[in-house]
Design a protein around this motif. Structure first.
Motif, PDB file in Angstrom:
ATOM      1  N   SER A  31       0.817  -1.213   0.000  1.00  0.00           N
ATOM      2  CA  SER A  31       0.000   0.000   0.000  1.00  0.00           C
ATOM      3  C   SER A  31       0.855   1.269   0.000  1.00  0.00           C
ATOM      4  CB  SER A  31      -0.927   0.006   1.224  1.00  0.00           C
ATOM      5  OG  SER A  31      -0.191   0.258   2.421  1.00  0.00           O
ATOM      6  N   VAL A  32       2.166   1.115   0.192  1.00  0.00           N
ATOM      7  CA  VAL A  32       3.077   2.264   0.251  1.00  0.00           C
ATOM      8  C   VAL A  32       3.348   2.773  -1.164  1.00  0.00           C
ATOM      9  CG1 VAL A  32       5.369   3.061   0.947  1.00  0.00           C
ATOM     10  CG2 VAL A  32       4.159   1.374   2.350  1.00  0.00           C
ATOM     11  N   GLU A  33       3.152   4.066  -1.365  1.00  0.00           N
ATOM     12  CA  GLU A  33       3.433   4.685  -2.664  1.00  0.00           C
ATOM     13  C   GLU A  33       4.731   5.467  -2.576  1.00  0.00           C
ATOM     14  OE1 GLU A  33       0.093   6.927  -4.053  1.00  0.00           O
ATOM     15  OE2 GLU A  33      -1.286   5.254  -3.783  1.00  0.00           O
ATOM     16  N   GLY A  34       5.487   5.511  -3.689  1.00  0.00           N
ATOM     17  CA  GLY A  34       6.709   6.304  -3.732  1.00  0.00           C
ATOM     18  C   GLY A  34       7.982   5.480  -3.812  1.00  0.00           C
ATOM     19  N   ILE A  35       7.843   4.166  -3.799  1.00  0.00           N
ATOM     20  CA  ILE A  35       9.013   3.290  -3.941  1.00  0.00           C
ATOM     21  C   ILE A  35       9.208   3.046  -5.437  1.00  0.00           C
ATOM     22  CG2 ILE A  35       9.955   1.001  -3.428  1.00  0.00           C
ATOM     23  CD1 ILE A  35       8.156   1.042  -0.881  1.00  0.00           C
ATOM     24  N   SER A  36      10.411   3.335  -5.940  1.00  0.00           N
ATOM     25  CA  SER A  36      10.678   3.179  -7.374  1.00  0.00           C
ATOM     26  C   SER A  36      10.665   1.718  -7.798  1.00  0.00           C
ATOM     27  CB  SER A  36      12.029   3.790  -7.734  1.00  0.00           C
ATOM     28  OG  SER A  36      12.007   5.179  -7.482  1.00  0.00           O
ATOM     29  N   LYS A  37      11.266   0.859  -6.981  1.00  0.00           N
ATOM     30  CA  LYS A  37      11.236  -0.582  -7.204  1.00  0.00           C
ATOM     31  C   LYS A  37      11.661  -1.252  -5.912  1.00  0.00           C
ATOM     32  CE  LYS A  37      15.806  -1.984  -8.851  1.00  0.00           C
ATOM     33  NZ  LYS A  37      16.542  -2.739  -9.816  1.00  0.00           N
ATOM     34  N   PHE A  38      11.394  -2.557  -5.825  1.00  0.00           N
ATOM     35  CA  PHE A  38      11.842  -3.303  -4.651  1.00  0.00           C
ATOM     36  C   PHE A  38      12.226  -4.712  -5.062  1.00  0.00           C
ATOM     37  CE2 PHE A  38       7.311  -4.204  -4.778  1.00  0.00           C
ATOM     38  CZ  PHE A  38       7.228  -5.547  -4.445  1.00  0.00           C
ATOM     39  N   GLU A  39      13.109  -5.300  -4.265  1.00  0.00           N
ATOM     40  CA  GLU A  39      13.543  -6.678  -4.470  1.00  0.00           C
ATOM     41  C   GLU A  39      13.516  -7.387  -3.127  1.00  0.00           C
ATOM     42  OE1 GLU A  39      16.638  -6.439  -8.145  1.00  0.00           O
ATOM     43  OE2 GLU A  39      17.429  -5.831  -6.190  1.00  0.00           O
ATOM     44  N   THR A  71       8.143   9.027   1.670  1.00  0.00           N
ATOM     45  CA  THR A  71       7.478   7.726   1.535  1.00  0.00           C
ATOM     46  C   THR A  71       7.422   6.986   2.865  1.00  0.00           C
ATOM     47  OG1 THR A  71       8.147   7.538  -0.777  1.00  0.00           O
ATOM     48  CG2 THR A  71       7.594   5.484   0.370  1.00  0.00           C
ATOM     49  N   MET A  72       8.550   6.885   3.537  1.00  0.00           N
ATOM     50  CA  MET A  72       8.587   6.130   4.790  1.00  0.00           C
ATOM     51  C   MET A  72       7.916   6.888   5.928  1.00  0.00           C
ATOM     52  SD  MET A  72       9.690   3.403   3.584  1.00  0.00           S
ATOM     53  CE  MET A  72       9.578   2.499   5.121  1.00  0.00           C
ATOM     54  N   GLY A  73       7.774   8.196   5.787  1.00  0.00           N
ATOM     55  CA  GLY A  73       7.082   8.995   6.797  1.00  0.00           C
ATOM     56  C   GLY A  73       5.575   9.039   6.615  1.00  0.00           C
TER      57      GLY A  73
END
Length: 103
Positions: A31-39, A71-73
């Protein structure tokens, strides 16, 4: 690119960790928005067959420090962070770095 790395230590109960991680934590994280990509990585061990120092790793990529902080805030980002204590019984290490590429 900025990278936030979450290193999960070995949990007390790996099966409970995996169930919670997939069924509860990942829906919050997604549900978090603003992450460019994740692995996401689940470690198998060391090249010589020993137990790895860590159990899992999550790598989150952001375009800037400001984007990561925003994003994390966010409420969703904070919910993700606050959820760690519900399943990461072995503890976690969180580090931030900049990716480098050869030209």
């Amino acid at each position: 690119m900025l990278k936030l790395t979450v290193l999960y230590k070995h949990p007390l109960d790996a099966e409970a960790f995996e169930t919670y991680y997939k069924e509860k934590h990942m829906p919050i994280f997604e549900s978090v928005e603003g992450i460019s990509k994740f692995e996401l990585t689940k470690f198998l061990g060391t090249p010589d067959g020993q137990k790895a120092d860590y159990y899992r790793m999550a790598e989150l990529y952001f375009t800037s420090v400001e984007q990561m902080q925003e994003t994390m805030g966010s409420p969703e980002g904070q919910a993700t962070v606050n959820d760690l204590s519900n399943f990461a019984t072995g503890g976690v290490n969180v580090i931030v770095g900049m990716t480098e590429t050869d030209s």
